[in-house]
Design an enzyme around this catalytic site. Sequence first.
Site: not given
Ligand code: KIV
Length: 281
Positions: A128, A57, A195, A126, A96
């Site tokens: 969070e 993202d 992270e 992915k 993401d």
């Molecule tokens: O969105 C992204 O690029 C990320 C990375 C910083 C791990 O989540």
Amino acid sequence: MSTVGSIIEGGSRKPTTLASLAGMAQRGEAFACLTCYDAATARWLEQAGVHLLLVGDTAAEVVLGLPRTIEMPFEVLLALTAGVKRGAPSTVVMGDMPFMTYQASPDAAIENAGRFLVEAKADIVKLEADASFAPLVRRMASAGIPVCAHVGSKPQHVALTSGYRAQGRTRADADRVLADAQALEEAGAAMLLVEAVPSEVADEVVSRAAVPGIGIGAGTACHGQVVVLHDVMGLLEKTPGLAQPVANLGPAIREAAMQWVRRVAERDFGGKTFTMREPEA
Ligand code: KIV
């Protein structure tokens, strides 16, 4: 042409899969991850032997010029993910999940994750998460959705934390990061991403986990290492210090564009021209 493990630099390598990355992690072989947002770049990165491409993202900032990653539109990220997979069909591609595509309701989260897999052909999504997301990860895993749980510093919480903050810097906070990682792995996460935590905390996370751990700003212990493409390629004017740049492409693009400007001014740009056809008899 030199070889790095199974990789032939500048050539091709065996396709990567979630299983092959898990195998590398078990054998203690590091794997390289980069963010990527388009098909043309994905092709180069696959040829270079990058093992995993994250369509992050961060596209909100580096592609769309928005101030915060939480403003990333879902449909746009879905389309970018599809483009990256078309460019790098032999590389694991991680989609993401943008802010508010998985937090508001588990049903919507599963539908949105499913769209990453079915429409964009992502290999894994992915999100969070802390331990409170374990029930959602369990449902996603039992629905057949591979999930990477992103723990430690979580950029989608930037409004709450008033900026990007490293995590796990006290024993109590480190234990919270460890507990999050453990709960999410137990719920079925296929990978962890850690992270901005001290390296000893990342070390504890990966040594307790049976699944691959990817680090960013988390020392060298993780099996995989990821960084934002634009940071490491020198495409931004200001680069956060999470990884040392490997190139300085921003000024190189500016120099090349200046050449184009000069050539146009001099009417000397070469390339294909067209001639008039002979009149038909
Ligand atoms: O969105 C992204 O690029 C990320 C990375 C910083 C791990 O989540």
